[in-house]
Design a protein around this motif. Sequence first.
Motif, short mmCIF file in Angstrom:
data_model
loop_
_atom_site.label_atom_id
_atom_site.label_comp_id
_atom_site.label_asym_id
_atom_site.label_seq_id
_atom_site.Cartn_x
_atom_site.Cartn_y
_atom_site.Cartn_z
N LEU A 411 0.86 -1.16 0.00
CA LEU A 411 0.00 0.00 0.00
C LEU A 411 0.91 1.22 0.00
N MET A 412 0.65 2.17 -0.90
CA MET A 412 1.60 3.26 -1.06
C MET A 412 0.89 4.61 -1.11
N VAL A 497 -9.99 0.46 -2.24
CA VAL A 497 -9.78 -0.73 -1.42
C VAL A 497 -9.76 -0.28 0.04
N LEU A 498 -10.94 -0.20 0.63
CA LEU A 498 -11.14 0.29 1.99
C LEU A 498 -11.86 -0.78 2.81
N PRO A 499 -11.72 -0.78 4.13
CA PRO A 499 -12.43 -1.77 4.95
C PRO A 499 -13.92 -1.80 4.63
N ILE A 515 2.89 -4.27 3.04
CA ILE A 515 3.89 -3.24 3.30
C ILE A 515 3.19 -1.90 3.15
N CYS A 516 3.30 -1.04 4.14
CA CYS A 516 2.72 0.30 4.08
C CYS A 516 3.85 1.29 3.84
N LEU A 580 -5.74 3.99 7.20
CA LEU A 580 -6.05 2.76 6.46
C LEU A 580 -5.00 1.69 6.74
N CYS A 581 -3.73 2.06 6.71
CA CYS A 581 -2.67 1.10 7.01
C CYS A 581 -2.81 0.55 8.43
N GLN A 582 -3.18 1.41 9.36
CA GLN A 582 -3.34 0.96 10.74
C GLN A 582 -4.52 0.01 10.88
N GLN A 583 -5.58 0.24 10.09
CA GLN A 583 -6.68 -0.73 10.10
C GLN A 583 -6.25 -2.05 9.48
#
Length: 673
Positions: A411-412, A497-499, A515-516, A580-583
């Motif tokens: 994820l970038m 691409v979200l929860p 990888i964030c 988002l990365c933390q989720q």
Amino acid sequence: MHATHRPTRLRPSSSRPLAAKVVFLALLGVAVFSFSRGGSGGCGGNAGGSGAAANSTARPPQPLLMLMSSRSGSSLMTEALNLHPRILFVTELFNNETDWHVGTTPRAEKFYQGRYRSIYERYQAQNVEYTMPDKAYDQLRAVGFKLRPLEAGVRPGSEGWRVLERVRPKIICSHRRSQVKGSLSHLRALELKVRCGTPNVIQRMNCSLPADWVPSVDEFKQQLVGRIHEAQQFIDLCQQAAGSFHTMFIAYEDLLADMPGTIERILRFVGMPAADAEPFMAKLRSNSLPIGVAKNTPDNLAELLPPASLQELRSATEEAPLLRFINTQCQRDASVSKRRTVQGCRNAGMHVVQPPADKPLGVKLMLLILLSVGVFLLSLGSGGQGGGGGGGGGSGAQPEAKQQPQPLLMLMSSRSGSSLMTEALNLHPRILFTSELFNAKGDWLGANPRAAKYFSGNYVAVYERYRNQSIQYTVPAKAYDQLQAVGFKLRPLEAGVLPGSAGWRALERVRPKIICSHRRSQVKGTLSHLRALELTTRCGTPNVIQRVKCSLPANWVPSPDGFKELLVLRMAEAQQFIDLCQQAAESFHTLFVAYEDLLADRAGTIERILRFVGMPAADAEPFMAKLRSNSLPIGIEKNTPDDLAELLAPGSLRELRAAAEQVYASEAATLFL
């Protein structure tokens, strides 16, 4: 007609021994009978169903650990969680380094092994701050405590970290985004401690600060510098934890905006059944739980400080050597934020996907026994048949099942070093890693989206096309049957691409390691972004490529208006992206890589990624030797000096700072670092 893949079916073998079949059926019957009895053997004894509760299939409580930074709402969460009848959660009992490395089994580890009962009862007797209900210890779903990891020395590689690797807790990272407000809250807490004996406002203690209390400017400046330094260390530590443990990030600002929603997220994270969560949440929402901790600092600084004091602290903020921390806040004026897709950049209330619950130990043992017997019988039925005819030379043996490559997703956010990492990873002979091929929302729609097909085997065809089309990277040929990992990089906000989305559900099925790739400094990121746009116009590529002899003139500078507009967008999107990365870290193994760390130690960062994907040392070390000796054909170069004084003339730097102050006022000083 194309051949379709079907599961291989084993044909019945008339040569399988009858005795083996009988043994298999007998063992199966014993297993089913034992499981149906629940392991409660013996006659007499416990009446009713009490024996079943004590059997070997009882599920032990989920270990839970809250890593906390000061003034992040951890006291409120601790009290709220411990009020749930099936959660035992205590405050800072193990902040000393000796709690984590003295003895064969350190004190902190013993807590999780069962000592939590005696510790909790002592804690009940001594505590005056929280409401401490009695617990039914045999009904607990989760047990844990909160910890200051920097103070306790619990860091990757330490003995305390090895304790965590043995215990395998789920981790909550309690942090705060605004360090200016955090510093004020900390100073108020110190004054409260002197006046009231506790750093928190406790409703039943009727003690608080006078309305006209203000801190001294020197104290504020000293506190701010210390907090900014520690805040970055702390969030780096939490991000490292996410690479090894299921980790949930809770920001104080999100807790403040929706306390019930945040607690509900935590209950889902620990695997609390809905039947136990919903009655508790109803009481929490109706304010009928005896929570004593109250917020002690107004979130609006204008409510907290008179204008003259606020101006003094603002001047101190501009003077302080604020290191590299970025004080990002998302509650901006709607007129300056054009793409705020997540209101207030909050993630409260978004769907949290839980990993499957572990099976009870007894079930695991039975399944293991049956699996072993089944493998033994299959070997009897298919191996060692010496009859004539058929293929010669042992061709009757079944081929060994090949392990599939590890799915990997980067994820970038833009200008975060993802292109450099993509090229470096793909140069490893056992990693296939491509650029942004699935950023369109349509790539993630449907029951089996295009992006998901990539991981299920379509990566071979995609990579061959990618090799023929790529002009930016060195793209080597691959031995596809030798791959350890396959993946690509993705802009998740752009792709949707979200929860809770179809794309997120596709990831739940694929289960990639994530990888964030992010950037801490949004001022430098904005300048890099503007340079990339200009490079694309002049050179046809947003990156400086060694083999493409094209770059910007040394005297190039962006316009202040263009800088201000892009900075606003990047600030809002940066918070959405890191949220988002933390989720993602709550559901997937997630490695956070900051551009600043990649810049400081490129080889060390790539080595971390290789360990993260499980690359064997025999395959990692020769590659790393080439990377360290600069003998790999990496074409991408850094295109923005990290020191702003090297990039911009003093007059231009002042113009950009003034442009930022039009939007962010006193916070602008914390951004130009």
